[in-house]
Design a protein around this motif. Structure first.
Motif, PDB file in Angstrom:
ATOM      1  N   THR A  91       0.835  -1.201   0.000  1.00  0.00           N
ATOM      2  CA  THR A  91       0.000   0.000   0.000  1.00  0.00           C
ATOM      3  C   THR A  91       0.869   1.250   0.000  1.00  0.00           C
ATOM      4  OG1 THR A  91      -1.831  -1.089   1.133  1.00  0.00           O
ATOM      5  CG2 THR A  91      -1.692   1.310   1.329  1.00  0.00           C
ATOM      6  N   ALA A  92       0.652   2.110  -0.986  1.00  0.00           N
ATOM      7  CA  ALA A  92       1.458   3.317  -1.143  1.00  0.00           C
ATOM      8  C   ALA A  92       0.931   4.122  -2.325  1.00  0.00           C
ATOM      9  CB  ALA A  92       2.924   2.960  -1.386  1.00  0.00           C
ATOM     10  N   VAL A  93       1.444   5.327  -2.454  1.00  0.00           N
ATOM     11  CA  VAL A  93       1.279   6.080  -3.693  1.00  0.00           C
ATOM     12  C   VAL A  93       2.432   5.685  -4.609  1.00  0.00           C
ATOM     13  CG1 VAL A  93       1.190   8.339  -4.779  1.00  0.00           C
ATOM     14  CG2 VAL A  93       0.135   7.987  -2.522  1.00  0.00           C
ATOM     15  N   TYR A  94       2.108   5.290  -5.815  1.00  0.00           N
ATOM     16  CA  TYR A  94       3.110   4.841  -6.769  1.00  0.00           C
ATOM     17  C   TYR A  94       3.368   5.944  -7.782  1.00  0.00           C
ATOM     18  CZ  TYR A  94       3.100   0.115  -4.949  1.00  0.00           C
ATOM     19  OH  TYR A  94       3.249  -0.979  -4.139  1.00  0.00           O
ATOM     20  N   TYR A  95       4.656   6.221  -7.990  1.00  0.00           N
ATOM     21  CA  TYR A  95       5.087   7.286  -8.882  1.00  0.00           C
ATOM     22  C   TYR A  95       5.906   6.721 -10.045  1.00  0.00           C
ATOM     23  CZ  TYR A  95       3.951  10.377  -4.970  1.00  0.00           C
ATOM     24  OH  TYR A  95       3.310  11.051  -3.960  1.00  0.00           O
ATOM     25  N   CYS A  96       5.671   7.289 -11.196  1.00  0.00           N
ATOM     26  CA  CYS A  96       6.467   6.994 -12.370  1.00  0.00           C
ATOM     27  C   CYS A  96       7.530   8.088 -12.507  1.00  0.00           C
ATOM     28  CB  CYS A  96       5.535   6.990 -13.588  1.00  0.00           C
ATOM     29  SG  CYS A  96       6.344   6.817 -15.169  1.00  0.00           S
ATOM     30  N   ALA A  97       8.713   7.710 -12.975  1.00  0.00           N
ATOM     31  CA  ALA A  97       9.799   8.668 -13.133  1.00  0.00           C
ATOM     32  C   ALA A  97      10.535   8.415 -14.437  1.00  0.00           C
ATOM     33  CB  ALA A  97      10.767   8.561 -11.954  1.00  0.00           C
ATOM     34  N   ALA A  98      11.130   9.478 -14.976  1.00  0.00           N
ATOM     35  CA  ALA A  98      11.840   9.371 -16.249  1.00  0.00           C
ATOM     36  C   ALA A  98      13.117  10.196 -16.219  1.00  0.00           C
ATOM     37  CB  ALA A  98      10.945   9.841 -17.399  1.00  0.00           C
ATOM     38  N   GLU A  99      14.098   9.718 -16.955  1.00  0.00           N
ATOM     39  CA  GLU A  99      15.362  10.434 -17.064  1.00  0.00           C
ATOM     40  C   GLU A  99      15.933  10.190 -18.457  1.00  0.00           C
ATOM     41  OE1 GLU A  99      16.599  12.567 -15.081  1.00  0.00           O
ATOM     42  OE2 GLU A  99      18.538  12.870 -16.047  1.00  0.00           O
ATOM     43  N   PRO A 100      16.384  11.260 -19.136  1.00  0.00           N
ATOM     44  CA  PRO A 100      16.907  11.082 -20.498  1.00  0.00           C
ATOM     45  C   PRO A 100      18.304  10.491 -20.512  1.00  0.00           C
ATOM     46  CG  PRO A 100      17.010  13.382 -19.879  1.00  0.00           C
ATOM     47  CD  PRO A 100      16.261  12.666 -18.772  1.00  0.00           C
ATOM     48  N   ILE A 101      18.376   9.212 -20.228  1.00  0.00           N
ATOM     49  CA  ILE A 101      19.624   8.481 -20.273  1.00  0.00           C
ATOM     50  C   ILE A 101      19.312   7.105 -20.826  1.00  0.00           C
ATOM     51  CG2 ILE A 101      19.435   7.592 -17.926  1.00  0.00           C
ATOM     52  CD1 ILE A 101      22.455   8.001 -17.666  1.00  0.00           C
ATOM     53  N   THR A 102      20.211   6.560 -21.623  1.00  0.00           N
ATOM     54  CA  THR A 102      19.843   5.350 -22.345  1.00  0.00           C
ATOM     55  C   THR A 102      20.593   4.091 -21.919  1.00  0.00           C
ATOM     56  OG1 THR A 102      21.485   5.799 -24.053  1.00  0.00           O
ATOM     57  CG2 THR A 102      19.268   6.711 -24.373  1.00  0.00           C
ATOM     58  N   ARG A 103      21.738   4.213 -21.285  1.00  0.00           N
ATOM     59  CA  ARG A 103      22.619   3.059 -21.156  1.00  0.00           C
ATOM     60  C   ARG A 103      22.457   2.242 -19.888  1.00  0.00           C
ATOM     61  NH1 ARG A 103      28.489   5.064 -23.546  1.00  0.00           N
ATOM     62  NH2 ARG A 103      27.718   5.691 -25.605  1.00  0.00           N
ATOM     63  N   VAL A 104      21.766   2.788 -18.891  1.00  0.00           N
ATOM     64  CA  VAL A 104      21.699   2.083 -17.621  1.00  0.00           C
ATOM     65  C   VAL A 104      20.284   2.106 -17.069  1.00  0.00           C
ATOM     66  CG1 VAL A 104      24.098   2.560 -17.021  1.00  0.00           C
ATOM     67  CG2 VAL A 104      22.306   4.177 -16.352  1.00  0.00           C
ATOM     68  N   VAL A 105      20.048   1.227 -16.109  1.00  0.00           N
ATOM     69  CA  VAL A 105      18.829   1.266 -15.321  1.00  0.00           C
ATOM     70  C   VAL A 105      19.106   2.127 -14.095  1.00  0.00           C
ATOM     71  CG1 VAL A 105      17.151  -0.091 -14.018  1.00  0.00           C
ATOM     72  CG2 VAL A 105      18.175  -1.032 -16.106  1.00  0.00           C
ATOM     73  N   LEU A 106      18.230   3.044 -13.802  1.00  0.00           N
ATOM     74  CA  LEU A 106      18.415   3.967 -12.685  1.00  0.00           C
ATOM     75  C   LEU A 106      17.545   3.543 -11.514  1.00  0.00           C
ATOM     76  CD1 LEU A 106      18.340   7.284 -14.717  1.00  0.00           C
ATOM     77  CD2 LEU A 106      20.340   5.982 -13.970  1.00  0.00           C
ATOM     78  N   THR A 107      18.136   3.558 -10.312  1.00  0.00           N
ATOM     79  CA  THR A 107      17.414   3.054  -9.141  1.00  0.00           C
ATOM     80  C   THR A 107      17.292   4.056  -8.008  1.00  0.00           C
ATOM     81  OG1 THR A 107      19.432   2.140  -8.184  1.00  0.00           O
ATOM     82  CG2 THR A 107      18.185   0.703  -9.663  1.00  0.00           C
ATOM     83  N   SER A 108      17.895   5.217  -8.141  1.00  0.00           N
ATOM     84  CA  SER A 108      17.870   6.206  -7.067  1.00  0.00           C
ATOM     85  C   SER A 108      16.909   7.339  -7.407  1.00  0.00           C
ATOM     86  CB  SER A 108      19.271   6.775  -6.847  1.00  0.00           C
ATOM     87  OG  SER A 108      19.226   7.883  -5.966  1.00  0.00           O
ATOM     88  N   ILE A 109      16.254   7.844  -6.371  1.00  0.00           N
ATOM     89  CA  ILE A 109      15.364   8.993  -6.561  1.00  0.00           C
ATOM     90  C   ILE A 109      16.125  10.152  -7.193  1.00  0.00           C
ATOM     91  CG2 ILE A 109      14.054  10.766  -5.328  1.00  0.00           C
ATOM     92  CD1 ILE A 109      13.284   8.618  -3.296  1.00  0.00           C
ATOM     93  N   ASP A 110      17.338  10.362  -6.756  1.00  0.00           N
ATOM     94  CA  ASP A 110      18.125  11.495  -7.238  1.00  0.00           C
ATOM     95  C   ASP A 110      18.527  11.366  -8.709  1.00  0.00           C
ATOM     96  OD1 ASP A 110      19.875  11.737  -4.058  1.00  0.00           O
ATOM     97  OD2 ASP A 110      17.989  12.628  -4.732  1.00  0.00           O
ATOM     98  N   ASP A 111      18.379  10.169  -9.268  1.00  0.00           N
ATOM     99  CA  ASP A 111      18.746   9.956 -10.673  1.00  0.00           C
ATOM    100  C   ASP A 111      17.721  10.528 -11.635  1.00  0.00           C
ATOM    101  OD1 ASP A 111      20.035   6.608 -10.030  1.00  0.00           O
ATOM    102  OD2 ASP A 111      21.039   8.558  -9.994  1.00  0.00           O
ATOM    103  N   TYR A 112      16.486  10.742 -11.151  1.00  0.00           N
ATOM    104  CA  TYR A 112      15.386  11.096 -12.036  1.00  0.00           C
ATOM    105  C   TYR A 112      14.996  12.565 -11.902  1.00  0.00           C
ATOM    106  CZ  TYR A 112      14.572   6.116 -12.825  1.00  0.00           C
ATOM    107  OH  TYR A 112      14.701   4.794 -13.182  1.00  0.00           O
ATOM    108  N   ASP A 113      14.785  13.198 -13.033  1.00  0.00           N
ATOM    109  CA  ASP A 113      14.366  14.600 -13.056  1.00  0.00           C
ATOM    110  C   ASP A 113      12.873  14.783 -13.292  1.00  0.00           C
ATOM    111  OD1 ASP A 113      17.419  15.648 -14.689  1.00  0.00           O
ATOM    112  OD2 ASP A 113      16.844  15.782 -12.581  1.00  0.00           O
TER     113      ASP A 113
END
Length: 125
Positions: A91-113
């Protein structure tokens, strides 16, 4: 830039399934790494799942491995989170995030703009 809109949340019982969708605007969606995060009341926002621009690379939080699946359809500018075997602790609010980078999977909140507004998922026991 990209704008994100989540949908698919709701109230379900333990053991049920839900599929969240995140629709993105912008013509270069396929060049973005995408992720799902969640935030429960009184807790910090946490990583759930991430996917690289190509669908060959994904990562999951240990708490959802084997139950959740992230996928994307670049032709529809949409990323999905299939959630099976839901538990009350999901149970939570679920958020989608995106970052213009192609080579890796991002796992940190700070990675996404770029972030969506969130969709509520409530799992009753």
């Amino acid at each position: 830039q990209v704008q994100l809109r989540e949908s698919g949340g709701g109230v379900v019982q333990a053991g049920d399934s839900l599929r969240l969708s995140c629709a993105a605007s912008g013509r270069t969606f396929e060049r973005y790494a995408m992720g799902w995060f969640r935030q429960a009341p009184g807790k910090e926002r946490e990583f759930v799942a991430g996917i690289r621009w190509s669908t060959s690379s994904t990562q999951y939080a240990d708490s959802v491995k084997g139950r959740f699946t992230i996928s994307r359809d670049n032709s529809k500018n949409t990323v999905y989170l299939q959630m099976n075997g839901l538990k009350p602790e999901d149970t939570a609010v679920y958020y989608c995030a995106a970052e213009p980078i192609t080579r890796v999977v991002l796992t940190s909140i700070d990675d996404y703009d770029y972030w969506g507004q969130g969709t509520q998922v409530t799992v009753s026991s």
